[in-house]
Each structure stands twice: as C-alpha cells, then as structure tokens.
Design a protein around this motif. Structure first.
Motif, mmCIF file in Angstrom:
data_model
loop_
_atom_site.group_PDB
_atom_site.id
_atom_site.type_symbol
_atom_site.label_atom_id
_atom_site.label_comp_id
_atom_site.label_asym_id
_atom_site.label_seq_id
_atom_site.Cartn_x
_atom_site.Cartn_y
_atom_site.Cartn_z
ATOM 1 N N HIS A 1 0.848 -1.187 0.000
ATOM 2 C CA HIS A 1 0.000 0.000 0.000
ATOM 3 C C HIS A 1 0.894 1.252 0.000
ATOM 4 C CE1 HIS A 1 -3.108 2.864 0.981
ATOM 5 N NE2 HIS A 1 -4.018 1.904 0.839
ATOM 6 N N PRO A 2 0.570 2.235 -0.818
ATOM 7 C CA PRO A 2 1.395 3.444 -0.839
ATOM 8 C C PRO A 2 1.510 4.106 0.535
ATOM 9 C CG PRO A 2 -0.164 3.457 -2.658
ATOM 10 C CD PRO A 2 -0.502 2.260 -1.828
ATOM 11 N N TYR A 3 0.479 3.944 1.384
ATOM 12 C CA TYR A 3 0.555 4.542 2.715
ATOM 13 C C TYR A 3 1.609 3.837 3.561
ATOM 14 C CZ TYR A 3 -0.643 6.023 7.412
ATOM 15 O OH TYR A 3 -0.568 6.513 8.683
ATOM 16 N N LYS B 1 0.378 7.881 -5.885
ATOM 17 C CA LYS B 1 -0.025 7.050 -7.021
ATOM 18 C C LYS B 1 -1.505 7.205 -7.358
ATOM 19 C CE LYS B 1 1.806 3.161 -7.680
ATOM 20 N NZ LYS B 1 1.926 1.717 -7.626
ATOM 21 N N ALA B 2 -2.155 8.220 -6.790
ATOM 22 C CA ALA B 2 -3.607 8.329 -6.941
ATOM 23 C C ALA B 2 -4.020 8.530 -8.397
ATOM 24 C CB ALA B 2 -4.112 9.485 -6.092
ATOM 25 N N VAL C 1 -11.285 -4.368 -0.109
ATOM 26 C CA VAL C 1 -10.169 -5.095 0.483
ATOM 27 C C VAL C 1 -9.862 -6.312 -0.380
ATOM 28 C CG1 VAL C 1 -9.382 -6.385 2.486
ATOM 29 C CG2 VAL C 1 -10.763 -4.329 2.799
ATOM 30 N N ARG C 2 -8.627 -6.407 -0.835
ATOM 31 C CA ARG C 2 -8.243 -7.539 -1.679
ATOM 32 C C ARG C 2 -7.396 -8.516 -0.900
ATOM 33 N NH1 ARG C 2 -5.699 -5.929 -7.229
ATOM 34 N NH2 ARG C 2 -5.696 -3.689 -6.809
ATOM 35 N N LYS C 3 -7.703 -9.794 -1.052
ATOM 36 C CA LYS C 3 -6.914 -10.823 -0.373
ATOM 37 C C LYS C 3 -5.782 -11.263 -1.287
ATOM 38 C CE LYS C 3 -10.625 -12.760 2.487
ATOM 39 N NZ LYS C 3 -10.539 -11.768 3.531
ATOM 40 N N MET C 4 -4.565 -11.233 -0.773
ATOM 41 C CA MET C 4 -3.407 -11.656 -1.544
ATOM 42 C C MET C 4 -2.871 -12.950 -0.937
ATOM 43 S SD MET C 4 -3.590 -8.774 -3.194
ATOM 44 C CE MET C 4 -2.163 -8.184 -4.091
ATOM 45 N N SER C 5 -1.741 -13.391 -1.433
ATOM 46 C CA SER C 5 -1.168 -14.627 -0.903
ATOM 47 C C SER C 5 -0.621 -14.403 0.507
ATOM 48 C CB SER C 5 -0.044 -15.095 -1.828
ATOM 49 O OG SER C 5 0.960 -14.088 -1.865
ATOM 50 N N PRO D 1 -1.858 -1.203 -6.042
ATOM 51 C CA PRO D 1 -0.803 -1.560 -5.085
ATOM 52 C C PRO D 1 0.578 -1.544 -5.735
ATOM 53 C CG PRO D 1 -2.119 -3.484 -5.663
ATOM 54 C CD PRO D 1 -2.776 -2.319 -6.318
ATOM 55 N N ILE D 2 1.575 -1.339 -4.901
ATOM 56 C CA ILE D 2 2.950 -1.347 -5.382
ATOM 57 C C ILE D 2 3.320 -2.795 -5.685
ATOM 58 C CG2 ILE D 2 5.342 -0.869 -4.762
ATOM 59 C CD1 ILE D 2 4.130 1.158 -2.696
#
Ligand SMILES: Nc1ncnc2c1ncn2[C@@H]1O[C@H](COP(=O)(O)OP(=O)(O)OP(=O)(O)O)[C@@H](O)[C@H]1O
Ligand SMILES: [Mg+2]
Lengths: 323, 321
Positions: free
Chosen positions: A248-250, A293-294, A305-309, A319-320
C-alpha cells in the motif's frame, strides 16, 4: 489452521457530536491468533485506540457495530455489561499509554493489584498476597513485599508501567491489548519495558495486540501487523512481508519516513498533506489526497479489500508491485 | 502532627492580630457609639463624659494598645449596650448558632451527596440536567425569601412547625436542663432548611463538577478495563478523588454559614450570635463587633485545620508539613 482466538469483521465505531458524525473506525477487520503478537500501526487519530476499546465496550458515547466480534466462543457484541465485566481483566486486559495517570493516585499499589484478584479469583487473603508478590517480582520490581504498601506517586514512569503490566497480568488473561505501552516512557526505559512485556507474553503463551506509532517496534516484536489510516485498515499481513515489501502506498510512505542511521539520508521523507479530519473524510480512498499514485478512480470509489497470498490483505486499486 | 498543630496555632495568633487591627480601624471610622448611647437631647458635657468613660477621647493607637493589652489579660471589653463582657455575650449565643449550622450541614450532606453523585456519574441524563437546573435556582434564591416562604407554608398555612424561636435551654419540671428534644428539632428545622438550601445547591455543583472531571481520567478507564463494576468505579475510585477538590470549598462555606447566619436568625428570631451582631451593628456596639469578628476568624482557622487533616486522610500525596 487453528481458529483465531479473537476475530473482528467489519467493525465500525461512530460518534455523534455537534460537529457532525465522526467515523472513528469504519469497517475494520482483523484477527489475533493464539500465541502471537499483532501490531496495529497508524498515525494519530487513525482509530487504533477506539477500535480496541470497542471490543471491550469501553467507548463512551460511541455507537459500535460489527459483523463479527468474537473472542473464543463468545460473541462480544451481544454481551451484557455484567458479563463483559467478568471478561475484562480476566480474559482480555488492557495497558494504556500513560503510566503516570493510569493508576488511582489515592490507593496503594497493593490495593490496586488486589482489586483485580478479588474481582476475578476466589483466592483468600494469604493467597492473594503471595500472588501479588509473585507478580511484582515477575515484572522486575525488587523488594515487592514492602512495595505493596506504597503509592503510585512514589514511582517513576517505568516502574509504574511495570506495575500496570503486573495488574494486567494478575488474573492470567489470554489476551493483552497494549495501547502504546512505552510511548510515554524515557527512551532508555522503553526497550526494557517492551522486552519485559513480550517475554511475559511468549513465556506464558498469551496473545497480544500491540498498538504503536513505531514501525521499528512493529518489525522487532510483532508477528503480524495491521496498518490503519483514518479509521480504515489499509494493509495487513505477516510483519516481515509488510515491512520488506509494502504494497500500500501509505505503508510505503510510513516506512520511508523512518529515520535510518546506517543510511545516508539527505532529507527524511515525509508523506505530503495532513490526516483528514474525522468528521470530514474523503469520499473515495481516504488516503487519496496524499497518495503519490492516486488516479481519478481513487477519488470517487473506495477501494475494496483484496486478499493476496500469505494472508496479506490490502485496500488499494494500484498496489505497489514487487521489483 | 504536633508540629503541624503548633504551627497552626501560631498562624491563628497572627491571623487574629491582623484581624483585630483591621476591624479596630474600620469600626472606629464608622458610626460614633456615643450618639447611639445617649438620648438626642444630651448636653455637650454629657457627651464628653461618655467619651472619657468609653476611652474614646484618647488617640486611636492608644485605644488599640489598651485594647490589645486587655485582650492579653483575657478582657475583651464590655458591650456598651449590655455592659457585660462582649466575649461572654457571644459565647452565650454561639451554641444556638452552632446548632442550626450543624443541623443544616447534616441536611445538606444527606441531600447533596446522593444528588451530586448521581448528577456527576450520569452527566448526560435528564435526571442530572434537572438536578443541575434545580441547584441553579437554589443558589439564586435569597435566604430571606426562602425563610419567609417556608414560614408561610409550614407554619402559617399547614401549622406543622413553629414560626420562630428556640426551645433550648428549657428547664423541665424536675429542674433538669433538657438538651436536644423533639420540640427543639421542630424549632430548628425551618431555619436549618433555609440555611441549607444554598449549601445543598453549592455542594451538588461541586460534587458534580469534581466527579464528572474524575470520570474522564485515565485511571478510571484502566479500572474499567480491569472489570470493576460501574458502581465501584463511581464509589470506589471516582468519588474519593472528587472529594479532594470538594472539601476545601465546602469547609469554608460552613465557616461562612456560621459567620453569616444573621439574616436567617433574624427572620426566625433565633437567639444566636448572628442576631446579636446585627443589633450590635445598629447601635455601633464596637467591642461586640470586634470580638464577634475575631471569634469568627478563630472558627475559620479551626475549620481549615480540620479540612487539612481530612485532606491527608483522603489523599496520601499530601503531607501535613
Ligand atoms: N469519545 C469520543 N468522541 C468523539 N470522537 C472521538 C472520541 N474518541 C475518539 N474520537 C475520535 O476518533 C478518532 C480516532 O481516535 P483514536 O483515539 O482511536 O486514534 P488513535 O489511532 O488511537 O490515535 P493516537 O495514536 O493519537 O492514540 C479521532 O479522530 C478522535 O478524535
Ligand atoms: Mg490511541
């Protein structure tokens, strides 16, 4: 995989004030596995404290809503006040930021530890005394027997925080929620107290939620981490992953604004702009006004909310990516 | 502790000295007792004789020196009016004043403590808001109005209680002195309530403010997180902290009550020292006024002393020295 000991889904806490509705926490989800330390980081006002107070029904004047708020097999949201009182301090205890003001100035240390024991155990007087002495020596206080009769004002901040830790551990709770337990202490004492706390958690297989501003503390002590911003969880996952490859950029901005002694930094990075005010939040992504990056979509839509590995979750359209 | 008492004692002597000086000066500029004591058609000679008799012909500092000397001998001067020792006159009437103040303080605590605690621990409730509104009225009502309303309601209309006077000291048929009786209670009730009204209102406001502030403190949040019940939070943790800020003001207000019962005592024809003060001021009975104010100063110092002791009992951080 084991079921988490604590699970929160879609928690929202709002305050209705004369300035308008304050969304202190909006739709935050996290969980705590048995035996682990979960870090919650974020700038001031991101809702870390309110989210955790909500679990124990300790927010004054706020409305708490959640799809799931579960401790072991207990549904926290439906607990009556009397049942909640039995749980507080016995199953889940809290440690607050300022040790100078967390103890009642008018009662002895002994009185304040014993209060928990009286509330939650059936120990008799002698057993309580033995337990108190045991607790105080466990948190590194010398000559515990005579200390029981002393008052909080006779101690330094570091000592008081040790006493507070002793009180929080008095009845062997499964979970400790530590809200910036070392922020108010001298730098030299901070490390000691944090060390004590994490040792006590690990040795006695408890679980802990550690709220902090300090990503250094997060990377050193926690197993997993949730990054909060303006009442939302921006990113969460295994601490190592999040710290080494922020998505996340934050999170990235937070990490880049830590001073590093071994690197030759010309100027410390600073996330541009200000945290939005809680009663005047942006419509889309809450970080959009400050995000490098907006894109137009970020302004108008809230990122899901995205679930990743690897249990990673992230709320961002762009996302970066690695590399 | 003993050092504390000794220090307080000397402090009291100093206070008395300063008070006596101030009062002496003030009273010698206001009103000439000679004209009050003599008939309007008195001759110049009679006036001059009276001045010499009272010692008023000497310069002020001589008058004060004589006054101080006499005080050290235990002689506080005679009342011009009664021609009796002024101190005796006041001490004679003190029990009556103390009685009405004591009863009114008991009433105050019985009413204000529960209401103040309720208002302070539920500040947003309608109950609390109406209590606070009521207390505002209580503070603003002048005591002469309250006194007269009470007399009108309970004595004149309902006929339950006597309108005025005190029943002690009464001598029973067997010749024994009676002490506090039901009859006396009936007499003391209305003046006590009159005095209590403002006190109740003030104590409620003090308690509410103190408690409301304490309830926001971190240690209250921490105690809650330990599982302490709401009741024990209020009574076990918050109230004691709130009392520390309350007792000083309340203690001094009891002193005020003792010193300024004049209006209430006059309305109810209560034979206390307040009424004596009022009549003495009317006739410029200087010795009585001076001694009265000195007695009241002693009372204030004594009350302060007890408040300080109470403080150390409540708050371990405060040491007597
Ligand atoms: N009782 C309350 N009434 C109204 N607003 C509140 C209340 N408590 C908290 N808030 C608001 O909720 C938001 C989140 O506050 P919270 O204390 O959870 O932040 P935090 O992340 O813990 O910050 P910090 O790092 O400074 O402790 C803030 O904007 C705060 O002003
Ligand atoms: Mg906080």
């Amino acid at each position: 995989m084991q079921r988490p000991i604590l699970e929160v889904k879609n928690l929202s806490t709002t305050f209705h004030t004369f300035r308008g509705v304050i969304h202190a926490v909006s739709g935050v989800s996290f969980h705590l596995n048995e035996g682990e330390i979960l870090g919650i980081v974020g700038e001031s006002g991101s809702g870390k404290t309110v989210a955790n107070l909500s679990l124990l029904h300790l927010v004054e004047g706020g409305v708490v809503q959640a799809d799931v708020m579960r401790y072991q097999d207990i549904d926290l949201s439906s607990l009556k006040e009397k049942e909640m009182e039995k749980l507080r301090g016995a199953e889940i205890s809290m440690i607050f930021q300022d040790p100078m003001s967390s103890l009642n100035p008018l009662y002895t240390i002994g009185h304040q530890i014993e209060e928990s024991l009286k509330l939650h155990t059936k120990l008799n007087r002698k057993e309580r005394r033995a337990r108190m002495i045991d607790l105080l020596s466990k948190v590194g206080i010398s000559d515990p027997e005579s200390r029981l009769k002393s008052y909080p004002f006779q101690y330094s901040g570091g000592m008081r925080q040790r006493i507070i830790i002793a009180i929080a551990l008095a009845v062997n709770p499964k979970i400790i929620i530590a809200d910036e337990p070392t922020t108010a202490l001298d730098v030299t004492v901070q490390a000691q107290v944090l060390r004590l706390l994490t040792d006590l958690i690990h040795n006695e297989s408890r679980s802990m939620i550690l709220i902090t501003h300090d990503l250094g503390v997060v990377s050193k002590t926690t197993d997993r981490v949730v990054v909060m911003y303006a009442g939302k969880a921006m990113e969460s996952g295994i601490t190592k992953d999040v710290i080494h490859e922020p998505m996340h950029p934050y999170t990235d901005g937070l990490l880049r604004s830590i001073p590093r002694f071994h690197e030759n930094q010309e100027r410390l990075y600073q996330i541009p702009g200000m945290v939005p005010r809680a009663y005047d939040l942006p419509k889309g992504c809450r970080f959009e006004p400050r995000c490098p990056k907006a894109q137009p979509i970020c302004k108008n839509e809230e990122p899901p909310v995205r679930k990743m590995s690897n249990g990673r979750e992230i709320a961002c359209f762009f996302p970066i990516s690695k590399g | 502790m003993i050092r504390f008492i000794i220090r307080r004692f000397f402090q009291m002597i100093l206070v008395l000295f300063i008070v006596s000086l101030m009062v002496f000066l003030l009273s010698s500029f206001t009103g000439d007792p000679v004209y009050m004591l003599l008939p309007p058609d008195a001759t110049l000679e009679e006036i001059a004789d009276m001045r010499i008799l009272l010692g008023l012909d000497k310069p002020l500092y001589v008058q004060y020196a004589i006054f101080l000397q006499n005080i050290l001998k235990g002689d506080f001067g005679n009342s011009y009016v009664y021609n009796k020792p002024a101190l005796g006159l006041i001490l004679e009437r003190m029990p009556a004043t103390m009685e009405v103040v004591a009863v009114s303080t008991i009433i105050t605590i019985l009413i204000a403590l529960p209401l103040g605690v309720f208002a302070g621990s539920n500040p947003k409730s309608t109950g609390s808001k109406s209590i606070m509104f009521g207390s505002l009225i209580g503070i603003s009502l002048p005591s002469f109005l309250v006194g007269m309303l009470l007399i009108y309601l309970f004595s004149v209309t309902l006929g339950w209680l006597p309108t005025s006077g005190r029943s002690i000291p009464a001598i029973t048929a067997s010749g024994k002195k009676t002490y506090f009786t039901i009859n006396e209670l009936r007499h003391v009730l209305l003046p006590s309530i009159t005095l209590a009204l403002g006190q109740v209102a003030m104590l409620i406001r003090l308690l509410k403010a103190g408690l409301q502030e304490t309830m926001q403190k971190d240690f209250i949040k921490f105690a809650k997180s330990k599982g302490v019940s709401r009741r024990n939070i209020v009574f076990g943790h918050a109230l004691r902290n709130a009392l520390t800020s309350t007792i000083t003001v309340f203690g001094l207000s009891i002193g005020d009550l003792i010193a300024f019962t004049t209006i209430t005592e006059t309305i109810f024809a209560w034979p206390g020292m307040g009424r004596l003060l009022l009549t003495s001021i009317n006739v410029s009975d200087r010795p009585v006024i001076i001694v009265y104010i000195m007695v009241v100063s002693v009372i204030f110092v004594v009350i302060n002393f007890f408040v300080d002791i109470l403080y150390t009992v409540i708050d371990p951080r405060i040491k007597l020295n």
